[in-house]
Design a protein around this motif. Structure first.
Motif, PDB file in Angstrom:
ATOM      1  N   GLU A  51       0.691  -1.326   0.130  1.00 19.95           N
ATOM      2  CA  GLU A  51      -0.064  -0.083  -0.120  1.00 19.95           C
ATOM      3  C   GLU A  51       0.931   1.171   0.109  1.00 19.95           C
ATOM      4  N   GLU A  52       2.091   1.287   0.603  1.00 18.14           N
ATOM      5  CA  GLU A  52       2.844   2.422   0.698  1.00 18.14           C
ATOM      6  C   GLU A  52       3.628   2.443  -0.728  1.00 18.14           C
ATOM      7  N   ARG A  53       3.859   1.578  -1.296  1.00 16.28           N
ATOM      8  CA  ARG A  53       4.623   1.400  -2.590  1.00 16.28           C
ATOM      9  C   ARG A  53       3.672   1.999  -3.788  1.00 16.28           C
ATOM     10  N   GLU A  54       2.527   1.788  -3.544  1.00 14.57           N
ATOM     11  CA  GLU A  54       1.542   2.204  -4.648  1.00 14.57           C
ATOM     12  C   GLU A  54       1.343   3.884  -4.465  1.00 14.57           C
ATOM     13  N   GLN A  55       1.650   4.389  -3.307  1.00 20.08           N
ATOM     14  CA  GLN A  55       1.731   5.950  -3.057  1.00 20.08           C
ATOM     15  C   GLN A  55       2.954   6.783  -3.511  1.00 20.08           C
ATOM     16  N   VAL A  56       4.121   5.892  -3.979  1.00 24.81           N
ATOM     17  CA  VAL A  56       5.266   6.492  -4.348  1.00 24.81           C
ATOM     18  C   VAL A  56       5.141   7.318  -5.570  1.00 24.81           C
ATOM     19  N   ASN A  57       5.749   8.264  -5.899  1.00 24.23           N
ATOM     20  CA  ASN A  57       5.946   9.055  -7.075  1.00 24.23           C
ATOM     21  C   ASN A  57       6.815   8.523  -8.152  1.00 24.23           C
ATOM     22  N   HIS A  92       5.064  -3.049  -7.823  1.00 24.80           N
ATOM     23  CA  HIS A  92       5.759  -1.913  -7.358  1.00 24.80           C
ATOM     24  C   HIS A  92       6.976  -2.266  -7.064  1.00 24.80           C
ATOM     25  N   ASN A  93       7.675  -3.080  -7.155  1.00 25.73           N
ATOM     26  CA  ASN A  93       9.036  -3.455  -6.517  1.00 25.73           C
ATOM     27  C   ASN A  93       9.968  -4.328  -7.580  1.00 25.73           C
ATOM     28  N   ARG A  94      11.348  -4.149  -7.145  1.00 25.59           N
ATOM     29  CA  ARG A  94      12.336  -5.263  -7.646  1.00 25.59           C
ATOM     30  C   ARG A  94      12.045  -6.776  -7.746  1.00 25.59           C
ATOM     31  N   LYS A  95      12.516  -7.264  -8.478  1.00 25.80           N
ATOM     32  CA  LYS A  95      12.371  -8.905  -8.533  1.00 25.80           C
ATOM     33  C   LYS A  95      13.575  -9.160  -7.760  1.00 25.80           C
ATOM     34  N   ASP A  96      13.543 -10.483  -7.260  1.00 22.32           N
ATOM     35  CA  ASP A  96      14.634 -11.125  -6.407  1.00 22.32           C
ATOM     36  C   ASP A  96      15.663 -11.309  -7.548  1.00 22.32           C
ATOM     37  N   GLU A  97      15.543 -11.842  -8.507  1.00 26.35           N
ATOM     38  CA  GLU A  97      16.484 -12.323  -9.400  1.00 26.35           C
ATOM     39  C   GLU A  97      17.146 -10.958 -10.362  1.00 26.35           C
ATOM     40  N   ARG A  98      18.238 -11.306 -10.802  1.00 22.25           N
ATOM     41  CA  ARG A  98      18.810 -10.098 -11.750  1.00 22.25           C
ATOM     42  C   ARG A  98      19.239 -10.998 -13.005  1.00 22.25           C
ATOM     43  N   ILE A 147      -3.959  -3.087 -19.398  1.00 19.20           N
ATOM     44  CA  ILE A 147      -4.056  -4.048 -20.148  1.00 19.20           C
ATOM     45  C   ILE A 147      -2.671  -5.055 -20.009  1.00 19.20           C
ATOM     46  N   GLU A 148      -1.515  -4.370 -19.937  1.00 24.37           N
ATOM     47  CA  GLU A 148      -0.278  -5.206 -19.816  1.00 24.37           C
ATOM     48  C   GLU A 148       0.081  -5.310 -18.409  1.00 24.37           C
ATOM     49  N   ARG A 149      -0.269  -4.305 -17.442  1.00 24.52           N
ATOM     50  CA  ARG A 149       0.347  -4.508 -16.041  1.00 24.52           C
ATOM     51  C   ARG A 149      -0.754  -4.628 -15.053  1.00 24.52           C
ATOM     52  N   GLY A 150      -2.065  -4.813 -15.492  1.00 21.99           N
ATOM     53  CA  GLY A 150      -3.089  -5.186 -14.549  1.00 21.99           C
ATOM     54  C   GLY A 150      -3.739  -4.142 -13.574  1.00 21.99           C
ATOM     55  N   ARG A 151      -3.460  -3.078 -13.944  1.00 22.24           N
ATOM     56  CA  ARG A 151      -4.086  -1.756 -12.983  1.00 22.24           C
ATOM     57  C   ARG A 151      -5.509  -1.590 -13.484  1.00 22.24           C
ATOM     58  N   ASP A 152      -6.146  -1.101 -12.395  1.00 20.75           N
ATOM     59  CA  ASP A 152      -7.299  -0.553 -12.819  1.00 20.75           C
ATOM     60  C   ASP A 152      -7.331   1.010 -13.278  1.00 20.75           C
ATOM     61  N   LEU A 153      -8.353   1.138 -14.169  1.00 10.30           N
ATOM     62  CA  LEU A 153      -8.392   2.342 -15.049  1.00 10.30           C
ATOM     63  C   LEU A 153      -8.323   3.644 -14.177  1.00 10.30           C
ATOM     64  N   GLU A 154      -9.290   3.688 -13.105  1.00 10.29           N
ATOM     65  CA  GLU A 154      -9.426   4.879 -12.221  1.00 10.29           C
ATOM     66  C   GLU A 154      -8.054   5.120 -11.525  1.00 10.29           C
ATOM     67  N   GLY A 155      -7.356   4.053 -11.274  1.00 11.91           N
ATOM     68  CA  GLY A 155      -6.179   4.552 -10.345  1.00 11.91           C
ATOM     69  C   GLY A 155      -4.930   5.162 -11.339  1.00 11.91           C
ATOM     70  N   VAL A 156      -5.035   4.545 -12.739  1.00  9.14           N
ATOM     71  CA  VAL A 156      -4.007   4.866 -13.652  1.00  9.14           C
ATOM     72  C   VAL A 156      -4.622   6.545 -14.137  1.00  9.14           C
ATOM     73  N   ILE A 157      -5.489   6.811 -14.049  1.00 13.12           N
ATOM     74  CA  ILE A 157      -5.956   8.126 -14.511  1.00 13.12           C
ATOM     75  C   ILE A 157      -5.624   9.129 -13.258  1.00 13.12           C
ATOM     76  N   ASP A 158      -6.027   8.523 -12.215  1.00 11.51           N
ATOM     77  CA  ASP A 158      -5.353   9.509 -11.147  1.00 11.51           C
ATOM     78  C   ASP A 158      -4.089   9.809 -10.868  1.00 11.51           C
ATOM     79  N   GLN A 159      -3.356   8.829 -11.272  1.00 15.99           N
ATOM     80  CA  GLN A 159      -1.772   8.765 -11.009  1.00 15.99           C
ATOM     81  C   GLN A 159      -1.264   9.738 -12.086  1.00 15.99           C
ATOM     82  N   TYR A 160      -1.793   9.485 -13.297  1.00 17.63           N
ATOM     83  CA  TYR A 160      -1.424  10.327 -14.361  1.00 17.63           C
ATOM     84  C   TYR A 160      -1.711  12.018 -14.169  1.00 17.63           C
TER      85      TYR A 160
END
Length: 225
Positions: A51-57, A92-98, A147-160
């Protein structure tokens, strides 16, 4: 081990077509090109709850681990392999593998702020800015994130509206002044072809011969049943 002879930075706003440009260059030129997505260098936020990572700019320069990018880009340009981080946009984070990235003749750094950092710009031989109208970019952003990252439309618009647009105006758009080349409308084929010609002209002669030899082999291979 190859020591890169040419480094390119491709910047521009979200949805401008940066990835299309960099992929077209890489696919056309071949194995002599290595793409480095700036998105892979978002800070590791494992210490934060989802939830905190979702709020990062994520459109602010502070969202990126610039020191790691400088170190790894410098290593590639010195002929050394790197262990490049990977990023998961759904959590909203790095994967374990490089993944191990070997140096090649051409290195392409691609991302919204590829021309932002002074030290990184100094490492680049060619600085490119992809410029596309804002209405086209937001539509591409919505399509990608929903479509590609599975996020909700309202959240994407708000973030933009809350971060993407103001950060573009404050940090991304001003980097256009550092560009050697500006590509209009993202997928402008003529501009991309000119960029590809420039990249091919910078390749060592032996790399060009190797690419031509590989293509000749592929053309001459018998068809498989």
């Amino acid at each position: 081990m190859s020591i890169p002879s040419f480094a390119i930075g491709i910047a521009g706003g979200t949805g401008a077509g940066k990835t299309t440009v960099s992929r077209t260059v890489a696919d056309t030129v071949g194995e002599a090109v290595t793409r480095i997505p700036l998105d892979n260098y978002y800070e590791d936020l494992s210490h934060l709850a989802f939830e905190e990572r979702e709020q990062v700019n994520y459109d602010h320069p502070s969202a990126f681990e610039w020191e790691l990018l400088r170190e790894q880009l410098d290593a590639l340009l010195s002929g050394q392999a790197i262990e490049m981080p990977q990023y998961d946009f759904e959590v909203h984070n790095r994967k374990d593998e490089r993944i191990t990235v070997e140096p090649t003749d051409v290195i392409v750094l691609e991302g919204i702020l590829s021309l932002h950092d002074d030290a990184i710009r100094e490492m680049l031989d060619l600085r490119v800015y992809v410029m596309t109208d804002a209405d086209v970019r937001i539509l591409r952003r919505i399509e990608r994130d929903v479509i590609e990252r599975g996020r909700d439309l309202e959240g994407v618009i708000d973030q933009y509206l809350e971060t993407v647009k103001p950060m573009h105006e404050k940090f991304v758009a001003p980097t256009k002044k550092h560009a050697d080349v500006i590509i209009p409308e993202g997928a402008n084929r003529m501009a991309i072809d000119l960029l590809i010609e420039k990249v091919q002209a910078e390749l060592p002669a032996d790399s060009i011969r190797d690419e031509e030899f590989d293509r000749e082999l592929s053309f001459n291979e018998p068809a498989m049943d």
